[in-house]
Enzyme design. Structure first.
Site, PDB file in Angstrom:
ATOM      1  N   ASN A  89     -18.081  32.008 110.188  1.00  0.00           N
ATOM      2  CA  ASN A  89     -19.524  31.791 110.335  1.00  0.00           C
ATOM      3  C   ASN A  89     -19.908  30.312 110.442  1.00  0.00           C
ATOM      4  O   ASN A  89     -20.925  29.983 111.043  1.00  0.00           O
ATOM      5  CB  ASN A  89     -20.230  32.434 109.125  1.00  0.00           C
ATOM      6  CG  ASN A  89     -21.675  32.024 109.000  1.00  0.00           C
ATOM      7  OD1 ASN A  89     -22.543  32.530 109.706  1.00  0.00           O
ATOM      8  ND2 ASN A  89     -21.951  31.055 108.128  1.00  0.00           N
ATOM      9  N   SER A 141     -23.189  33.785 119.424  1.00  0.00           N
ATOM     10  CA  SER A 141     -24.631  33.583 119.569  1.00  0.00           C
ATOM     11  C   SER A 141     -25.112  34.195 120.880  1.00  0.00           C
ATOM     12  O   SER A 141     -24.355  34.240 121.859  1.00  0.00           O
ATOM     13  CB  SER A 141     -24.956  32.088 119.577  1.00  0.00           C
ATOM     14  OG  SER A 141     -26.299  31.898 119.958  1.00  0.00           O
ATOM     15  N   TYR A 154     -22.502  23.540 122.104  1.00  0.00           N
ATOM     16  CA  TYR A 154     -22.651  24.706 121.218  1.00  0.00           C
ATOM     17  C   TYR A 154     -22.338  26.000 121.983  1.00  0.00           C
ATOM     18  O   TYR A 154     -21.622  26.882 121.496  1.00  0.00           O
ATOM     19  CB  TYR A 154     -24.090  24.714 120.678  1.00  0.00           C
ATOM     20  CG  TYR A 154     -24.422  25.857 119.743  1.00  0.00           C
ATOM     21  CD1 TYR A 154     -23.977  25.857 118.420  1.00  0.00           C
ATOM     22  CD2 TYR A 154     -25.215  26.921 120.179  1.00  0.00           C
ATOM     23  CE1 TYR A 154     -24.307  26.904 117.563  1.00  0.00           C
ATOM     24  CE2 TYR A 154     -25.548  27.966 119.318  1.00  0.00           C
ATOM     25  CZ  TYR A 154     -25.098  27.943 118.014  1.00  0.00           C
ATOM     26  OH  TYR A 154     -25.419  28.980 117.157  1.00  0.00           O
ATOM     27  N   LYS A 158     -19.482  28.821 121.431  1.00  0.00           N
ATOM     28  CA  LYS A 158     -19.828  30.214 121.089  1.00  0.00           C
ATOM     29  C   LYS A 158     -19.296  31.195 122.137  1.00  0.00           C
ATOM     30  O   LYS A 158     -18.946  32.329 121.812  1.00  0.00           O
ATOM     31  CB  LYS A 158     -21.349  30.344 120.930  1.00  0.00           C
ATOM     32  CG  LYS A 158     -21.897  29.579 119.730  1.00  0.00           C
ATOM     33  CD  LYS A 158     -21.416  30.202 118.440  1.00  0.00           C
ATOM     34  CE  LYS A 158     -21.756  29.420 117.211  1.00  0.00           C
ATOM     35  NZ  LYS A 158     -21.281  30.062 115.973  1.00  0.00           N
TER      36      LYS A 158
HETATM   37  N1  LIG Z   1     -29.862  30.851 113.048  1.00  0.00           N
HETATM   38  C1  LIG Z   1     -29.785  31.356 114.272  1.00  0.00           C
HETATM   39  O1  LIG Z   1     -30.805  31.616 114.943  1.00  0.00           O
HETATM   40  C2  LIG Z   1     -28.448  31.657 114.870  1.00  0.00           C
HETATM   41  C3  LIG Z   1     -28.421  32.263 116.128  1.00  0.00           C
HETATM   42  C4  LIG Z   1     -27.203  32.580 116.696  1.00  0.00           C
HETATM   43  C5  LIG Z   1     -26.037  32.279 116.043  1.00  0.00           C
HETATM   44  N2  LIG Z   1     -26.070  31.678 114.827  1.00  0.00           N
HETATM   45  C6  LIG Z   1     -24.804  31.390 114.191  1.00  0.00           C
HETATM   46  O2  LIG Z   1     -24.792  31.948 112.888  1.00  0.00           O
HETATM   47  C7  LIG Z   1     -23.974  31.161 112.027  1.00  0.00           C
HETATM   48  C8  LIG Z   1     -24.771  30.712 110.817  1.00  0.00           C
HETATM   49  O3  LIG Z   1     -25.926  30.055 111.270  1.00  0.00           O
HETATM   50  P1  LIG Z   1     -27.076  29.568 110.285  1.00  0.00           P
HETATM   51  O4  LIG Z   1     -28.320  29.573 111.072  1.00  0.00           O
HETATM   52  O5  LIG Z   1     -26.984  30.313 108.995  1.00  0.00           O
HETATM   53  O6  LIG Z   1     -26.606  28.043 110.078  1.00  0.00           O
HETATM   54  P2  LIG Z   1     -26.885  26.982 108.920  1.00  0.00           P
HETATM   55  O7  LIG Z   1     -28.038  27.418 108.092  1.00  0.00           O
HETATM   56  O8  LIG Z   1     -26.922  25.641 109.572  1.00  0.00           O
HETATM   57  O9  LIG Z   1     -25.543  27.112 108.041  1.00  0.00           O
HETATM   58  C9  LIG Z   1     -24.325  26.686 108.559  1.00  0.00           C
HETATM   59  C10 LIG Z   1     -23.276  26.782 107.470  1.00  0.00           C
HETATM   60  O10 LIG Z   1     -22.036  26.265 107.991  1.00  0.00           O
HETATM   61  C11 LIG Z   1     -21.494  25.344 107.057  1.00  0.00           C
HETATM   62  N3  LIG Z   1     -20.680  24.367 107.771  1.00  0.00           N
HETATM   63  C12 LIG Z   1     -21.054  23.516 108.756  1.00  0.00           C
HETATM   64  N4  LIG Z   1     -20.005  22.769 109.134  1.00  0.00           N
HETATM   65  C13 LIG Z   1     -18.947  23.173 108.392  1.00  0.00           C
HETATM   66  C14 LIG Z   1     -17.594  22.783 108.320  1.00  0.00           C
HETATM   67  N5  LIG Z   1     -17.074  21.795 109.097  1.00  0.00           N
HETATM   68  N6  LIG Z   1     -16.774  23.404 107.441  1.00  0.00           N
HETATM   69  C15 LIG Z   1     -17.261  24.392 106.644  1.00  0.00           C
HETATM   70  N7  LIG Z   1     -18.536  24.799 106.652  1.00  0.00           N
HETATM   71  C16 LIG Z   1     -19.373  24.188 107.516  1.00  0.00           C
HETATM   72  C17 LIG Z   1     -22.712  24.749 106.344  1.00  0.00           C
HETATM   73  O11 LIG Z   1     -22.401  24.319 105.038  1.00  0.00           O
HETATM   74  P3  LIG Z   1     -21.999  22.803 104.648  1.00  0.00           P
HETATM   75  O12 LIG Z   1     -23.003  21.912 105.284  1.00  0.00           O
HETATM   76  O13 LIG Z   1     -22.018  22.842 103.162  1.00  0.00           O
HETATM   77  O14 LIG Z   1     -20.602  22.601 105.166  1.00  0.00           O
HETATM   78  C18 LIG Z   1     -23.605  25.979 106.237  1.00  0.00           C
HETATM   79  O15 LIG Z   1     -23.251  26.740 105.098  1.00  0.00           O
HETATM   80  C19 LIG Z   1     -23.468  30.004 112.882  1.00  0.00           C
HETATM   81  O16 LIG Z   1     -22.211  30.339 113.422  1.00  0.00           O
HETATM   82  C20 LIG Z   1     -24.508  29.915 113.985  1.00  0.00           C
HETATM   83  O17 LIG Z   1     -23.989  29.319 115.160  1.00  0.00           O
HETATM   84  C21 LIG Z   1     -27.255  31.343 114.227  1.00  0.00           C
END
Ligand SMILES: NC(=O)c1ccc[n+]([C@@H]2O[C@H](COP(=O)([O-])OP(=O)(O)OC[C@H]3O[C@@H](n4cnc5c(N)ncnc54)[C@H](OP(=O)(O)O)[C@@H]3O)[C@@H](O)[C@H]2O)c1
Length: 247
Positions: A89, A141, A154, A158
């Site tokens: 994730n 995504s 990005y 993805k």
């Molecule tokens: N939100 C959306 O609308 C959306 C849409 C499509 C897909 N997604 C996908 O869903 C997933 C979660 O998204 P989200 O919106 O929940 O994102 P988010 O709130 O930005 O959370 C991202 C998480 O990834 C961790 N992270 C980032 N870099 C890292 C690294 N190098 N090693 C380990 N952990 C890392 C961050 O924690 P730390 O900073 O503590 O490392 C955080 O816990 C992602 O894959 C994103 O691309 C999200």
């Protein structure tokens, strides 16, 4: 859905969709290993999971480093014995138009979002092959399918995850390991909180269900793919996007 006795590793579980997956899997009975770079936030999530009566190991993890991933998986195996479910994730964005995109921003996003999943898969697969059981879920995504301007790095990462999902699914199916992707649409999390209001409204106008999704709605899809009920599903991309893209 019953995940009692299962052990899941979730990357990027300190907030947003990763945290929601941690809670949803724990509610179904799984014990967890959760990892991200910010250990303080991760410990708060660990406390929430433990309040549900499940074991949780919170580990400092940088998925872009194969050494960090290997150390975390070794620690997880020592503490909990095995890993049955992997949720890839963790991800970042560094948006800009491709002509202005710095090579460093391209590399950092690909290293975290795509290489990170590869490192984690490579670290957990030997155990899954030995135990003849595994569930791998990669969070892709909607933009990997639909495209979007300003996100070439990005989106490449993805879309790469979808290819990785299908390739690994074919390789390990004979070992009773399934590999699937979840493609969320526009979900309310700290990642999307950063978007300017005008951009949010423009994206919302593309969503037939007329609202943003919740992190829980994505987590329920992940939980299904992690369950025994999804045993015959592999190499699939599950869209959770309110109709934003209909594949
Ligand atoms: N939100 C959306 O609308 C959306 C849409 C499509 C897909 N997604 C996908 O869903 C997933 C979660 O998204 P989200 O919106 O929940 O994102 P988010 O709130 O930005 O959370 C991202 C998480 O990834 C961790 N992270 C980032 N870099 C890292 C690294 N190098 N090693 C380990 N952990 C890392 C961050 O924690 P730390 O900073 O503590 O490392 C955080 O816990 C992602 O894959 C994103 O691309 C999200």
């Amino acid at each position: 859905m019953d995940l009692s006795g299962r052990i899941a590793l979730i990357t990027g579980a300190s907030q947003g969709i990763g945290r929601a997956c941690a809670l949803a899997l724990a509610e179904a009975g799984a014990d967890l290993v959760i990892g991200s770079r910010n250990l303080e936030k991760l410990r708060q999530v660990a406390a929430e999971v433990e309040a549900l009566g499940r074991k949780t190991l919170a580990l400092s993890l940088d998925v872009s480093s194969s050494d960090s991933v290997q150390r975390a998986v070794t620690a997880a195996l020592e503490a909990l014995g095995r890993i049955d479910i992997l949720v890839n994730n963790a991800a970042i964005t560094k948006d800009s138009l491709v002509m202005r995109m710095k090579p460093q921003d391209w590399d950092e996003v690909l290293r975290t979002n795509l290489d990170g999943a590869y490192h984690c898969i490579r670290a957990v697969l030997p155990g899954m092959v030995r135990q003849r059981y595994g569930r791998i879920i990669n969070i892709s995504s909607v933009v990997a399918q639909a495209g979007n301007s300003g996100q070439a790095n990005y989106i490449a990462s993805k879309a790469g995850l979808i290819g990785l999902t299908k390739a690994v699914a074919a390789e390990v199916a004979s070992r009773n390991i399934t590999v699937n992707a979840v493609a969320p649409g526009f979900i309310a999390t700290p990642m999307t909180d950063q978007l300017p209001e005008g951009v949010r409204q423009k994206i919302l106008s593309l969503v037939p269900l007329g609202r943003m999704g919740t992190d829980r709605e994505v987590a329920y899809g992940v939980r299904f793919l992690a369950s025994d009920e999804a045993a015959y599903i592999t190499g699939h991309v599950l869209n959770i996007n309110g109709g934003m893209y209909m594949a």
